[in-house]
Write a protein that holds these residues in place. Structure first.
Motif, short mmCIF file in Angstrom:
data_model
loop_
_atom_site.label_atom_id
_atom_site.label_comp_id
_atom_site.label_asym_id
_atom_site.label_seq_id
_atom_site.Cartn_x
_atom_site.Cartn_y
_atom_site.Cartn_z
N THR A 116 -16.79 0.69 7.07
CA THR A 116 -16.14 -0.83 7.01
C THR A 116 -15.64 -1.09 5.05
O THR A 116 -14.34 -1.31 4.66
CB THR A 116 -16.27 -2.08 7.16
N ILE A 117 -16.37 -0.40 4.06
CA ILE A 117 -15.95 -0.67 3.01
C ILE A 117 -15.29 0.50 2.61
O ILE A 117 -13.89 0.04 1.82
CB ILE A 117 -17.27 -0.51 1.86
N MET A 118 -15.13 0.99 2.66
CA MET A 118 -14.58 2.58 2.33
C MET A 118 -12.80 2.08 3.17
O MET A 118 -11.75 2.59 2.57
CB MET A 118 -14.82 3.73 3.85
N LEU A 119 -12.90 2.18 3.80
CA LEU A 119 -11.23 1.45 5.12
C LEU A 119 -10.39 0.45 4.42
O LEU A 119 -9.57 0.05 4.40
CB LEU A 119 -11.68 1.40 6.58
N ASN A 120 -11.62 -0.61 3.55
CA ASN A 120 -10.68 -1.64 3.07
C ASN A 120 -10.07 -1.04 2.28
O ASN A 120 -8.83 -1.25 1.78
CB ASN A 120 -11.74 -2.88 2.40
N TYR A 121 -10.15 -0.26 1.56
CA TYR A 121 -9.89 0.42 0.14
C TYR A 121 -8.61 1.14 0.80
O TYR A 121 -7.68 1.00 0.04
CB TYR A 121 -10.74 1.41 -0.60
N ILE A 122 -8.79 2.35 1.90
CA ILE A 122 -7.99 2.58 2.65
C ILE A 122 -6.66 2.10 2.54
O ILE A 122 -5.60 2.37 3.07
CB ILE A 122 -8.48 3.69 4.20
N PHE A 123 -7.03 0.89 3.75
CA PHE A 123 -5.95 0.12 4.23
C PHE A 123 -5.32 -0.96 3.21
O PHE A 123 -4.11 -0.56 2.99
CB PHE A 123 -7.06 -1.54 5.36
N LEU A 124 -5.81 -0.64 1.88
CA LEU A 124 -5.60 -2.10 0.91
C LEU A 124 -4.54 -0.44 0.17
O LEU A 124 -3.19 -0.96 -0.22
CB LEU A 124 -7.08 -2.15 -0.43
N TYR A 125 -4.50 0.23 0.02
CA TYR A 125 -4.20 1.50 -0.80
C TYR A 125 -2.15 1.70 0.58
O TYR A 125 -1.52 2.50 0.34
CB TYR A 125 -4.36 2.65 -1.63
N LEU A 126 -2.78 1.97 1.93
CA LEU A 126 -1.53 2.16 2.63
C LEU A 126 -0.61 1.53 2.67
O LEU A 126 0.66 1.16 2.83
CB LEU A 126 -2.48 2.23 3.88
N SER A 127 -0.83 0.07 2.28
CA SER A 127 -0.27 -1.26 2.66
C SER A 127 0.84 -0.86 1.33
O SER A 127 1.67 -1.47 1.13
CB SER A 127 -1.37 -2.88 2.70
N THR A 128 0.03 -0.60 0.13
CA THR A 128 0.79 -0.87 -0.79
C THR A 128 1.81 0.54 -0.97
O THR A 128 2.93 -0.02 -1.14
CB THR A 128 0.09 0.08 -2.28
N TYR A 129 1.33 1.53 -0.37
CA TYR A 129 2.71 2.68 -0.16
C TYR A 129 3.63 2.40 1.27
O TYR A 129 4.79 2.93 1.11
CB TYR A 129 1.48 4.05 0.79
N ILE A 130 3.35 1.76 2.47
CA ILE A 130 4.55 1.25 3.23
C ILE A 130 4.99 -0.08 2.34
O ILE A 130 6.78 0.49 2.34
CB ILE A 130 3.14 0.09 4.15
N VAL A 131 4.70 -0.43 1.65
CA VAL A 131 5.77 -1.11 1.11
C VAL A 131 7.11 -0.62 0.09
O VAL A 131 8.28 -0.79 -0.05
CB VAL A 131 5.60 -2.61 0.06
N HIS A 132 5.97 0.41 -0.85
CA HIS A 132 7.09 1.29 -1.67
C HIS A 132 7.70 1.98 -0.96
O HIS A 132 8.85 2.38 -1.92
CB HIS A 132 5.72 2.09 -2.52
N ASN A 133 7.34 2.96 -0.16
CA ASN A 133 7.56 4.32 0.81
C ASN A 133 8.46 4.12 1.95
O ASN A 133 9.49 4.81 2.81
CB ASN A 133 6.87 5.89 0.56
N SER A 134 8.05 2.78 2.93
CA SER A 134 7.81 2.87 4.26
C SER A 134 9.25 1.98 4.47
O SER A 134 9.85 1.87 5.45
CB SER A 134 6.64 3.32 5.28
N MET A 135 9.36 0.96 4.10
CA MET A 135 10.02 -0.23 4.23
C MET A 135 11.48 0.15 4.25
O MET A 135 11.60 0.63 2.97
CB MET A 135 9.28 -1.64 3.82
N ALA A 136 11.95 -1.11 5.01
CA ALA A 136 13.45 -0.23 4.24
C ALA A 136 13.56 -1.03 3.10
O ALA A 136 13.36 -2.34 3.13
CB ALA A 136 14.54 -0.76 5.65
N LYS A 137 14.92 -0.35 2.79
CA LYS A 137 15.15 -2.15 1.09
C LYS A 137 16.20 -2.88 1.72
O LYS A 137 15.49 -3.75 0.89
CB LYS A 137 17.01 -0.79 0.00
#
Length: 348
Positions: A116-137
Motif C-alpha cells: 500500500t505504501i508503494m501504491l500510494n506513490y503509483i496512484f499519486l503519479y498516475l493521477s498527475t498523468y491522467i490530468v496531463h495526458n488523458s483528460m480532454a482539454k
C-alpha cells in the motif's frame, strides 16, 4: 504551549473561536471532518480483519479523480443520475485500488503495509498523468487542474451553504453519517462482520471453523478502499468541486488512521475523533493571528495524541502477552503436578 512560552488559555480559546465561533467556521469544521470519518472507517474495517491499510491516501485519490472525471465527462446527465453515478464510480475506484494489496496478501502472503505504501506513490503519479495526458482539454482550466463540476454534479446543498455563510460544507456529511451507521451494522450485526472480526483475531482458527480467510481478507480490503474512495468523492464533488495535481499523498489518509485509532475503531468514537481533529486543524489556522501561537504547535498536539494512543495500544499488547505467558506457565505447572500425582499413584 506553556513550554514554548505561549499562553495556552489564549491559544485554545482562539482555537475554539476560530473553529466553532460562527456558523461559517462550524461549516468548515464539519467539512474538514467529513473525509476523515470515511477514511477512519476504512482503516477500522481493515484493522478489524488484522491488516494495516496505509494506502488510504492513494485509494482516496483514486476516488477523487474518478468521480470528477465522470462528473465532467457526462455533464449532460441529470443530477439524479449523475451524482449517484459519480459517487459509485469513485467508491469503485477506491475499492479496486485496495483490492490489489488484498489479493496479494490473501494468495501470496505479501505485506499489505509495503504494497500500500508503494501504491500510494503509483496512484499519486498516475493521477498527475491522467490530468496531463488523458483528460480532454475541455475538462481543464489549466495544465494542473480541471474545471469545476457543474451544479448538477456537486454535493453542495444550498440550504447548508446559506446557513453556514458559503462555507465548504456539503452533502458529504450525510454520506459519512450513513456510512457510519451501515458499517456499525455490518460489523456488529451481520455474518460478514463476524467473519471479518474472526479472521482478525485468529485466521487459522477461522479457517478451521469454515470461514474462508482469503475471501474475508479481500472483502475487508475492498470495503476499506470503497470508504476511502468515498472520502475522495467528497473532496472532489463537495469540498473543492474539481481535481488538481497533488504534490504529495493526501493528508486525509494518514489523519484518518489516527482518527480511527483514537476512536478505538467504533462508529461513535470515530465521529467525535474526526470532529476533534477538524477543530484542531481549522482552529489552528486562527491561532497565529489571535493568540500569536504558531500553527506548527497544532501539529505537535496532534502528534502527541497519536503518540499517547499508540503507547496505550503498546501497553495493552504487552500486558496481554504477559498475561498469556502467565496462563501458559500455570497450565504447564498444573500438568506437571498432575503427572507427578499419577506417577506416585501408580507406584503405590
Amino acid at each position: 504551549m506553556l513550554v514554548f512560552g505561549y499562553d495556552p488559555i489564549a491559544g485554545y480559546t482562539s482555537m475554539i473561536r476560530s473553529s466553532l465561533g460562527t456558523t461559517r467556521t462550524i461549516g468548515e469544521t464539519v467539512s474538514q471532518a467529513t473525509p476523515l470519518i470515511l477514511t477512519a472507517l476504512g482503516f477500522s474495517v481493515a484493522n478489524s480483519a488484522g491488516f494495516f491499510n496505509i494506502g488510504l491516501s492513494g485509494q482516496a485519490l483514486c476516488g477523487w479523480v474518478a468521480s470528477v472525471w465522470v462528473a465532467l465527462a457526462f455533464n449532460s446527465l441529470p443530477a439524479i443520475v449523475l451524482i449517484p453515478l459519480a459517487i459509485f464510480v469513485g467508491a469503485l475506484a477506491g475499492a479496486f485500488a485496495a483490492a490489489i494489496p488484498g489479493v496479494l496478501r490473501a494468495y501470496f502472503g505479501t505485506s499489505e503495509v509495503i504494497v500500500t505504501i508503494m501504491l500510494n506513490y503509483i496512484f499519486l503519479y498516475l493521477s498527475t498523468y491522467i490530468v496531463h495526458n488523458s483528460m480532454a482539454k475541455s475538462m481543464l482550466s489549466s495544465k494542473d487542474s480541471t474545471i469545476q463540476v457543474g451544479s448538477h454534479a456537486s454535493l453542495r446543498i444550498s440550504a447548508l451553504s446559506d446557513w453556514t455563510m458559503n462555507s465548504s460544507i456539503n452533502g458529504g456529511i450525510i454520506i459519512a453519517c450513513i456510512a457510519l451507521f451501515l458499517m456499525w451494522f455490518v460489523m456488529k450485526k451481520t455474518t460478514l462482520g463476524f467473519e471479518i472480526r474472526s479472521v482478525g483475531l485468529n485466521p487459522f482458527a477461522s479457517d478451521y471453523a469454515g470461514i474462508s480467510s482469503k475471501r474475508t481478507i479481500i472483502v475487508s480490503m475492498i470495503l476499506s478502499g470503497a470508504l476511502a474512495g468515498l472520502a475522495g468523492v467528497v473532496q472532489g464533488l463537495g469540498t473543492y468541486q474539481n481535481f488538481f495535481v497533488q504534490g504529495g499523498s493526501l493528508s486525509i489518509g494518514f489523519d484518518g488512521m489516527a482518527v480511527s485509532l483514537l476512536g478505538a475503531g467504533s462508529a461513535v468514537g470515530i465521529f467525535f475523533s474526526a470532529i476533534l481533529f477538524s477543530i484542531l486543524k481549522v482552529g489552528g489556522l486562527g491561532m497565529p493571528l489571535d493568540a500569536g501561537v504558531p500553527f506548527e504547535l497544532v501539529n505537535i498536539v496532534i502528534a502527541s495524541i497519536i503518540f499517547f494512543v499508540g503507547v496505550n495500544y503498546l501497553i495493552r499488547l504487552l500486558l496481554t502477552r504477559k498475561k498469556r505467558r502467565e496462563i501458559v506457565a500455570q497450565v504447564d505447572s498444573q500438568s506437571r503436578e498432575d503427572g507427578q500425582n499419577k506417577q506416585e499413584g501408580g507406584i503405590l
